[in-house]
Design a protein around this motif. Structure first.
Motif, PDB file in Angstrom:
ATOM      1  N   LYS A  58       0.848  -1.185   0.000  1.00  0.00           N
ATOM      2  CA  LYS A  58       0.000   0.000   0.000  1.00  0.00           C
ATOM      3  C   LYS A  58       0.887   1.239   0.000  1.00  0.00           C
ATOM      4  O   LYS A  58       2.085   1.165   0.235  1.00  0.00           O
ATOM      5  N   GLY A  59       0.284   2.413  -0.247  1.00  0.00           N
ATOM      6  CA  GLY A  59       1.037   3.649  -0.224  1.00  0.00           C
ATOM      7  C   GLY A  59       2.117   3.672  -1.281  1.00  0.00           C
ATOM      8  O   GLY A  59       1.923   3.246  -2.419  1.00  0.00           O
ATOM      9  N   PHE A  60       3.292   4.199  -0.921  1.00  0.00           N
ATOM     10  CA  PHE A  60       4.394   4.287  -1.884  1.00  0.00           C
ATOM     11  C   PHE A  60       4.886   2.917  -2.317  1.00  0.00           C
ATOM     12  O   PHE A  60       5.364   2.745  -3.436  1.00  0.00           O
ATOM     13  N   ASP A  61       4.782   1.930  -1.433  1.00  0.00           N
ATOM     14  CA  ASP A  61       5.158   0.570  -1.824  1.00  0.00           C
ATOM     15  C   ASP A  61       4.288   0.094  -2.983  1.00  0.00           C
ATOM     16  O   ASP A  61       4.768  -0.562  -3.909  1.00  0.00           O
ATOM     17  N   ALA A  62       2.992   0.427  -2.937  1.00  0.00           N
ATOM     18  CA  ALA A  62       2.097   0.046  -4.037  1.00  0.00           C
ATOM     19  C   ALA A  62       2.488   0.779  -5.306  1.00  0.00           C
ATOM     20  O   ALA A  62       2.555   0.181  -6.396  1.00  0.00           O
ATOM     21  N   LEU A  63       2.773   2.056  -5.215  1.00  0.00           N
ATOM     22  CA  LEU A  63       3.132   2.841  -6.397  1.00  0.00           C
ATOM     23  C   LEU A  63       4.368   2.296  -7.088  1.00  0.00           C
ATOM     24  O   LEU A  63       4.451   2.274  -8.320  1.00  0.00           O
ATOM     25  N   ASN A  64       5.321   1.799  -6.309  1.00  0.00           N
ATOM     26  CA  ASN A  64       6.594   1.377  -6.886  1.00  0.00           C
ATOM     27  C   ASN A  64       6.742  -0.128  -7.068  1.00  0.00           C
ATOM     28  O   ASN A  64       7.659  -0.570  -7.758  1.00  0.00           O
ATOM     29  N   TYR A  65       5.863  -0.928  -6.446  1.00  0.00           N
ATOM     30  CA  TYR A  65       5.977  -2.377  -6.552  1.00  0.00           C
ATOM     31  C   TYR A  65       4.707  -3.055  -7.060  1.00  0.00           C
ATOM     32  O   TYR A  65       4.780  -4.145  -7.627  1.00  0.00           O
ATOM     33  N   ASN A  66       3.553  -2.454  -6.847  1.00  0.00           N
ATOM     34  CA  ASN A  66       2.296  -3.049  -7.271  1.00  0.00           C
ATOM     35  C   ASN A  66       1.236  -1.955  -7.368  1.00  0.00           C
ATOM     36  O   ASN A  66       0.504  -1.709  -6.403  1.00  0.00           O
ATOM     37  N   PRO A  67       1.149  -1.270  -8.506  1.00  0.00           N
ATOM     38  CA  PRO A  67       0.215  -0.133  -8.601  1.00  0.00           C
ATOM     39  C   PRO A  67      -1.242  -0.506  -8.391  1.00  0.00           C
ATOM     40  O   PRO A  67      -2.056   0.370  -8.093  1.00  0.00           O
ATOM     41  N   ALA A  68      -1.598  -1.795  -8.524  1.00  0.00           N
ATOM     42  CA  ALA A  68      -2.967  -2.194  -8.229  1.00  0.00           C
ATOM     43  C   ALA A  68      -3.311  -1.934  -6.766  1.00  0.00           C
ATOM     44  O   ALA A  68      -4.473  -1.710  -6.420  1.00  0.00           O
ATOM     45  N   GLY A  69      -2.296  -1.943  -5.898  1.00  0.00           N
ATOM     46  CA  GLY A  69      -2.519  -1.675  -4.480  1.00  0.00           C
ATOM     47  C   GLY A  69      -2.918  -0.248  -4.181  1.00  0.00           C
ATOM     48  O   GLY A  69      -3.345   0.056  -3.062  1.00  0.00           O
ATOM     49  N   LEU A  70      -2.801   0.662  -5.166  1.00  0.00           N
ATOM     50  CA  LEU A  70      -3.242   2.042  -4.964  1.00  0.00           C
ATOM     51  C   LEU A  70      -4.754   2.125  -4.801  1.00  0.00           C
ATOM     52  O   LEU A  70      -5.275   3.103  -4.260  1.00  0.00           O
ATOM     53  N   ALA A  71      -5.453   1.098  -5.287  1.00  0.00           N
ATOM     54  CA  ALA A  71      -6.915   1.127  -5.252  1.00  0.00           C
ATOM     55  C   ALA A  71      -7.467   1.259  -3.843  1.00  0.00           C
ATOM     56  O   ALA A  71      -8.546   1.840  -3.650  1.00  0.00           O
ATOM     57  N   ASP A  72      -6.759   0.746  -2.827  1.00  0.00           N
ATOM     58  CA  ASP A  72      -7.249   0.858  -1.452  1.00  0.00           C
ATOM     59  C   ASP A  72      -6.200   1.426  -0.515  1.00  0.00           C
ATOM     60  O   ASP A  72      -6.209   1.143   0.683  1.00  0.00           O
ATOM     61  N   SER A  73      -5.295   2.259  -1.047  1.00  0.00           N
ATOM     62  CA  SER A  73      -4.252   2.840  -0.198  1.00  0.00           C
ATOM     63  C   SER A  73      -4.763   3.989   0.650  1.00  0.00           C
ATOM     64  O   SER A  73      -4.126   4.387   1.625  1.00  0.00           O
ATOM     65  N   GLY A  74      -5.913   4.585   0.274  1.00  0.00           N
ATOM     66  CA  GLY A  74      -6.446   5.683   1.064  1.00  0.00           C
ATOM     67  C   GLY A  74      -5.605   6.944   0.919  1.00  0.00           C
ATOM     68  O   GLY A  74      -4.866   7.120  -0.048  1.00  0.00           O
ATOM     69  N   PHE A  75      -5.718   7.826   1.924  1.00  0.00           N
ATOM     70  CA  PHE A  75      -4.966   9.079   1.888  1.00  0.00           C
ATOM     71  C   PHE A  75      -3.687   8.953   2.698  1.00  0.00           C
ATOM     72  O   PHE A  75      -3.706   8.562   3.863  1.00  0.00           O
ATOM     73  N   THR A  76      -2.564   9.250   2.066  1.00  0.00           N
ATOM     74  CA  THR A  76      -1.277   9.333   2.762  1.00  0.00           C
ATOM     75  C   THR A  76      -0.523  10.530   2.227  1.00  0.00           C
ATOM     76  O   THR A  76      -0.639  10.886   1.040  1.00  0.00           O
ATOM     77  N   LEU A  77       0.262  11.144   3.075  1.00  0.00           N
ATOM     78  CA  LEU A  77       1.086  12.287   2.685  1.00  0.00           C
ATOM     79  C   LEU A  77       2.413  12.182   3.405  1.00  0.00           C
ATOM     80  O   LEU A  77       2.446  12.027   4.628  1.00  0.00           O
ATOM     81  N   THR A  78       3.488  12.245   2.669  1.00  0.00           N
ATOM     82  CA  THR A  78       4.827  12.159   3.263  1.00  0.00           C
ATOM     83  C   THR A  78       5.642  13.365   2.828  1.00  0.00           C
ATOM     84  O   THR A  78       5.847  13.588   1.638  1.00  0.00           O
ATOM     85  N   LEU A  79       6.100  14.142   3.810  1.00  0.00           N
ATOM     86  CA  LEU A  79       6.857  15.370   3.541  1.00  0.00           C
ATOM     87  C   LEU A  79       7.947  15.558   4.590  1.00  0.00           C
ATOM     88  O   LEU A  79       7.741  16.273   5.581  1.00  0.00           O
ATOM     89  N   PRO A  80       9.118  15.046   4.398  1.00  0.00           N
ATOM     90  CA  PRO A  80       9.547  14.079   3.394  1.00  0.00           C
ATOM     91  C   PRO A  80       9.876  12.759   4.087  1.00  0.00           C
ATOM     92  O   PRO A  80       9.527  12.556   5.242  1.00  0.00           O
ATOM     93  N   TYR A  81      10.624  11.880   3.405  1.00  0.00           N
ATOM     94  CA  TYR A  81      11.228  10.712   4.041  1.00  0.00           C
ATOM     95  C   TYR A  81      12.693  10.632   3.613  1.00  0.00           C
ATOM     96  O   TYR A  81      13.077  11.091   2.544  1.00  0.00           O
ATOM     97  N   VAL A  82      13.508  10.053   4.481  1.00  0.00           N
ATOM     98  CA  VAL A  82      14.935   9.849   4.204  1.00  0.00           C
ATOM     99  C   VAL A  82      15.281   8.417   4.582  1.00  0.00           C
ATOM    100  O   VAL A  82      14.929   7.961   5.676  1.00  0.00           O
ATOM    101  N   THR A  83      15.947   7.720   3.674  1.00  0.00           N
ATOM    102  CA  THR A  83      16.329   6.322   3.904  1.00  0.00           C
ATOM    103  C   THR A  83      17.829   6.170   3.700  1.00  0.00           C
ATOM    104  O   THR A  83      18.386   6.666   2.716  1.00  0.00           O
TER     105      THR A  83
END
Length: 405
Positions: A58-83
């Motif tokens: 879900k969330g960014f993981d869905a966007l980058n690994y499985n875009p079908a998961g965006l269908a139920d990711s809901g609302f998320t906002l990240t400002l910012p993240y550092v890895t």
């Protein structure tokens, strides 16, 4: 947004699909290993689960690994993240390289003794390895749509000589990308549904030529900046996915990723000159491979005190099909298994998994607007599972809102 995606796909459809290398440098052994790896944002969650969890992303993981998961990711906002990720910690400890580095900085060790430790660590690195990477980004998901901008910097090592410090060189790989995606759910009776997803990534890639240990030891930074060529270009890869959702929390996903993974490359004479011409793209292309991944997951969130997830993924079916020698080890290179247990409405999550035969573990502490994710895991850098396992520690700090930021 939908019109934008249609226009993007129309532009991609007329792009050439032949692949040639920009020059001999990009086709040698060092660059074939570095450029052949597709750099996506590291999913700390999936890393802790043995890189499993495609179907439950879900969330960014869905966007980058499985875009079908965006269908139920809901609302998320990240400002910012550092890895930040550090590799080869076990090798540093076993050779004493880390302790000796601290002793050298303190002045408790002479340089000759330190070089002996460095030689041993260099031999552990082998021909190709990875030292570290750092990533920063921001984005959101809402109403099935997802947006993510990220910047990653990866330091690779290559040693084509005698396996000592003198023949060791570094290759720096920089990737910047904007990902846009959309997931749509089709609901049926009795708890069945089908999610469809599409993500388009505008990706910029820059790779330095090899910088040898002797270049660093000379201390001439200007020479390194002026004489180290940069190879840079752009691509517009696409990910598509379909996920079936079933009663009792089961889901099954198939994701085809990195379609149209051709980087149209150019070359600068040095790092300094690259800064002034980084957007002068070339026409020769370098191919990064597609991947077809299948994931099965079971999630159960009806208990107030625990939220369990079990995931089993079979990754890179295309590479598996092309592997002419079928062995148990070659099969295990494509299998990932993971377990996740969320407590206190997922404000505390622990994870474990098995990837390519290597164990992994992870942890998340969610303090509402601030979240800490960590994972310790192993990656296979050899051609066969079990020949060259490299450990990695990844830590992500995120500021944001929503259940999956």
């Amino acid at each position: 947004m939908k019109k934008l995606l249609i226009i993007i796909l129309a532009v991609i459809a007329v792009l050439p699909v032949s692949a040639t290398t920009i020059n001999e440098a990009l086709s040698n052994a060092a660059f074939s290993r570095v450029i052949g790896t597709v750099e996506r944002p590291i999913s700390v969650r999936m890393a802790g689960m043995g890189m499993a969890g495609i179907s439950s992303a879900k969330g960014f993981d869905a966007l980058n690994y499985n875009p079908a998961g965006l269908a139920d990711s809901g609302f998320t906002l990240t400002l910012p993240y550092v890895t930040a990720t550090a590799y080869n910690g076990a090798s540093m400890l076993s050779t004493g390289f880390l302790d000796d580095t601290v002793s050298l900085i303190k002045g408790d060790m002479n340089i000759n003794d330190y070089l002996s430790s460095a030689e041993e660590f260099s031999a552990k690195l082998g021909t190709y390895n990875k030292l570290a990477n750092i990533e920063a980004g921001l984005g959101f998901t809402v109403g099935g749509f997802g947006f993510n901008f990220y910047l990653t910097d990866n330091i690779h090592t290559y040693n084509g000589g005698a396996g000592n410090v003198a023949s060791l060189s570094l290759v720096n790989k920089l990737n910047a990308a904007i990902s846009i995606g959309y997931g749509h759910r089709i609901s049926f009776q009795h708890g069945y549904s089908l999610d469809l997803g599409l993500a388009v990534r505008f990706s910029y890639l820059a790779i330095s030529d090899r910088i040898s240990a002797s270049d660093f030891s000379s201390g001439d930074i200007n020479s390194i900046l002026n004489a180290t060529p940069m190879y840079y270009g752009w691509a517009v890869p696409i990910d598509v996915a379909i996920r079936g959702n079933f009663p009792y929390g089961f889901s099954l996903t198939a994701a085809l990723r990195n379609i149209n993974g051709f980087y149209y490359m150019n070359q600068s004479e040095g790092i300094s000159s690259w800064v002034g011409q980084m957007f002068q793209f070339g026409t020769e292309s370098v191919y990064t491979p597609m991947s077809l991944d299948v994931g099965l997951a079971w999630e159960y969130d009806e208990l107030w005190w625990i939220h369990p997830t079990i995931a089993l993924d079979f990754v890179d079916l295309i590479g598996f099909k092309d592997d002419t020698s079928f062995t148990f080890r070659s099969f295990m290179k494509h299998v990932n298994f993971g377990l996740e247990l969320g407590f206190l409405e997922d404000h505390l999550v622990i994870r474990g998994g098995l990837s390519q035969g290597y164990l992994s573990a992870g942890l998340t502490v969610d303090l509402w607007a601030f979240k800490i994710d960590a994972a310790y895991y192993w990656r296979e850098f050899g051609s066969v599972v079990g020949t060259k396992g490299v450990d990695a520690l990844t830590v992500r700090l995120s500021f944001g809102w929503g259940p999956n930021f």
